[in-house]
Design a protein around this motif. Structure first.
Motif, PDB file in Angstrom:
ATOM      1  N   ASN A   1      -9.841  -5.790   3.750  1.00 20.19           N
ATOM      2  CA  ASN A   1      -8.833  -5.365   2.368  1.00 20.19           C
ATOM      3  C   ASN A   1      -9.503  -6.266   1.030  1.00 20.19           C
TER       4      ASN A   1
ATOM      5  N   TRP B   1      -1.253  -0.142   3.128  1.00 15.38           N
ATOM      6  CA  TRP B   1      -2.784   0.172   3.754  1.00 15.38           C
ATOM      7  C   TRP B   1      -2.482   0.928   4.405  1.00 15.38           C
TER       8      TRP B   1
ATOM      9  N   GLU C   1      -6.998  -6.279  -1.424  1.00 15.95           N
ATOM     10  CA  GLU C   1      -6.212  -7.851  -1.393  1.00 15.95           C
ATOM     11  C   GLU C   1      -5.825  -8.620  -1.287  1.00 15.95           C
TER      12      GLU C   1
ATOM     13  N   LYS D   1      -7.117   4.842  -4.546  1.00 19.53           N
ATOM     14  CA  LYS D   1      -5.798   5.130  -3.552  1.00 19.53           C
ATOM     15  C   LYS D   1      -5.710   6.543  -2.994  1.00 19.53           C
TER      16      LYS D   1
ATOM     17  N   GLU E   1      -1.136   5.123  -0.690  1.00 26.25           N
ATOM     18  CA  GLU E   1      -1.854   3.894  -0.083  1.00 26.25           C
ATOM     19  C   GLU E   1      -2.467   3.418  -0.293  1.00 26.25           C
ATOM     20  N   ARG E   2      -3.770   2.314   0.489  1.00 29.65           N
ATOM     21  CA  ARG E   2      -4.834   2.498   0.827  1.00 29.65           C
ATOM     22  C   ARG E   2      -5.951   2.650   1.770  1.00 29.65           C
ATOM     23  N   ARG E   3      -6.934   3.195   1.566  1.00 30.87           N
ATOM     24  CA  ARG E   3      -7.456   3.390   2.882  1.00 30.87           C
ATOM     25  C   ARG E   3      -7.836   2.324   3.304  1.00 30.87           C
ATOM     26  N   LEU E   4      -7.847   1.154   4.013  1.00 31.30           N
ATOM     27  CA  LEU E   4      -9.668   0.161   3.854  1.00 31.30           C
ATOM     28  C   LEU E   4     -10.415   1.159   4.686  1.00 31.30           C
TER      29      LEU E   4
END
Lengths: 235, 312
Positions: A54, B137, A57, B286, B278-281
């Motif tokens: 990620n 996430w 992040e 988003k 959400e953030r999909r890895l």
């Protein structure tokens, strides 16, 4: 300790001479490169896809933590001067402060661009509704005038006293920044606690010295001449 | 080194498959043999196939699975530390063999299952599920396992059983995160019995066709795809049927932030952040979070008539 009959001379006059202008310039250059290292590290990591699963992040977190670290370094300059007598440190402080603003700007940009992707409605909602974003944003807003007045012209224009009063808001910014981190973590507050303790130490030292100063100024009136004792604060 | 990818053109013949004991012992072997051992031990690591066959499932999503490397390196498993990269780094001393799971409480036939018996209890399926973390996430994970219902049926739950409590391992010697009182150890989770018996609720034993790694909850863990990830208790040692709603680790830690149900719900924000997206890895932008993480069709009826803002 020493009696008042031998008044302490101003330490600056007897203190050993500080580094030359050339040496200060060199120190500034080294500090400049040092302060850019975290940015270089993360740009390199991003380029080589080494920031983990990620990366957004990771960048958000790193830019925030380096803002906080540099802020604490800036706040450490005054106590360090007092403890070591290295008064030339003050000449490096402006650069440290400006790097605080630099990393804070990167942190905000990461949030606005990478995290929210310019979704202004979501950002406005976040600032109003999420306490940790509210105070993080407040800390940034307070940083702007400090960065804008970090030049000799501003000091002349404002006058030393007013300039100093304005720049004391950095203490509040420090508290807001630590709270911003504290309220963001889910459960394990170890890291924000460490930053908080360092900040408390740096601000506490100032409060303590100020109190000492106040007592010393009150002392002459309290005791008759010849008996009063003036503590020498190491400078 | 030659790394062969398994495909139809180059099937792995049984003689190439490493025995389980060798596969599991390989780390001890490498350690015992020192550096020189690696040259001998490394080939043994390839071709290990823990599941004799894996069935496809209609419950699988056709979304692109998150790369295996992300799934095994970015973990929330606080028993091994609170940073995302702590678990993968700190699981070295955690042993998943021998391992038993006690299934007990309000049931006719309470039983202790050895992990190798569990592997044969029901056909192993591949379930490609979305996984939405409460932190905002998400991943798409190809789990291997079977419905939890298959296990619970073995112990014959009594009519009085209404809830199921799950307890994770808490071994101080091998789980460094337990030293900090971050949560009330051992980690516990809970489901209503009808949630636990739902065909989507999975007992996962593997991932990407390989046995689970410790950082993902080896040797077996719960997966409830319509709930936030933390509901999926890892490294289970006990499953208990009960008539009372069990306490859960995150609910005990912050009751106003993490409810018993914790169904994925874009309408109900976490007090400190939005759950709307959400953030999909692996993705830049988003995506919108779906009610029940996209499984509303299968599970929404479990909550008919409930105020999901109140029962968050």
């Amino acid at each position: 300790m020493q009696t008042a009959t031998r008044r302490p001379t101003a330490p600056a006059r007897n203190a050993p001479r500080g580094p030359s202008n050339a040496q200060i310039t060199l120190a500034k250059l080294a500090l400049f490169v040092l302060c850019l290292l975290p940015l270089g590290w993360y740009l390199n990591g991003l380029w080589h896809d080494q920031l983990g699963a990620n990366p957004i992040e990771a960048i958000t977190r790193a830019s925030g933590e380096w803002t906080l670290r540099l802020l604490l370094a800036t706040l450490a300059v005054t106590p360090l001067r007092r403890l070591t007598g290295w008064h030339w440190l003050i000449r490096l402080r402006r650069m440290l402060g400006l790097f605080v603003f630099f990393y804070a700007s990167l942190h905000l940009a990461t949030y606005v661009w990478l995290d929210q992707f310019f979704d202004w409605a979501a950002i406005a909602k976040d600032i109003v509704k999420r306490p940790f974003i509210t105070i993080g944003f407040a800390a940034f807003v307070l940083l702007v005038p400090l960065a804008a007045t970090s030049c000799n012209f501003a000091i002349r224009r404002l006058g030393g006293r007013r300039w100093q009063a304005l720049h004391r808001s950095v203490y509040a910014i420090g508290v807001l920044a630590v709270l911003h981190f504290w309220w963001l973590v889910k459960r394990d507050v170890t890291e924000p606690l460490i930053y908080g303790l360092i900040l408390a130490l740096l601000l506490g030292a100032r409060a303590w010295w100020r109190e000492q100063e106040r007592r010393r100024q009150l002392a002459p009136r309290a005791a008759p001449l010849g008996k009063r004792i003036i503590p020498i604060v190491q400078r | 080194m030659l790394i062969r990818i398994q495909d139809d053109a180059h099937p792995i013949v049984p003689s190439e498959i490493t025995s389980e004991s060798l596969y599991r012992g390989r780390r001890d072997f490498i350690r015992a043999a020192g550096l020189g051992g690696i040259a001998f031990a490394a080939p043994a690591a390839f071709g290990a196939a823990p599941f004799s066959s894996i069935q496809k499932s209609p419950f699988s999503t056709d979304e692109k699975p998150t790369p295996q490397n992300s799934i095994i390196s970015y973990n929330n498993y606080y028993e091994f530390g609170t940073s995302k990269d702590d678990p993968a780094r700190n699981v070295g001393r955690f042993k998943t063999r021998p391992w038993t799971v006690r299934v007990e409480g309000l049931c006719a036939k309470p039983r202790t299952f050895a992990i190798d018996d569990l592997l044969k209890l029901a056909p192993i399926e591949e379930r490609i599920y979305r996984m939405r973390c409460v932190e905002g996430w998400s991943m798409v994970i190809p789990w291997n396992g079977f419905p939890l219902a298959s296990l619970l049926k073995q112990v014959e739950p009594l009519g009085s059983a209404k809830f199921v409590e799950f307890t994770s391992a808490a071994d101080r010697a091998s789980m460094p995160g337990l030293a900090l009182p971050v949560l009330d150890w051992p980690y516990t989770e809970g489901l209503r019995l009808d949630e636990a018996m739902h065909p989507l609720t999975l007992l996962a034993l593997g991932l990407y066709g390989e046995e689970l790694l410790a950082q993902n909850g080896a040797p077996l863990r719960l997966v409830v795809p319509w709930k936030y990830g933390f509901k999926g208790a890892k490294s289970l040692v006990r499953i208990r049927l009960t008539d009372k709603q069990p306490g859960t680790a995150w609910n005990k830690a912050a009751p106003n932030e993490y409810g018993f149900y914790s169904n994925v719900n874009p309408e109900v924000d976490h007090p400190r952040w939005s759950q709307a997206s959400e953030r999909r890895l692996g993705e830049f932008g988003k995506r919108k979070t779906l009610p029940f993480n996209g499984y509303a069709e299968q599970v929404a009826k479990l909550y008919d008539g409930m105020d999901l803002r109140k029962f968050y």
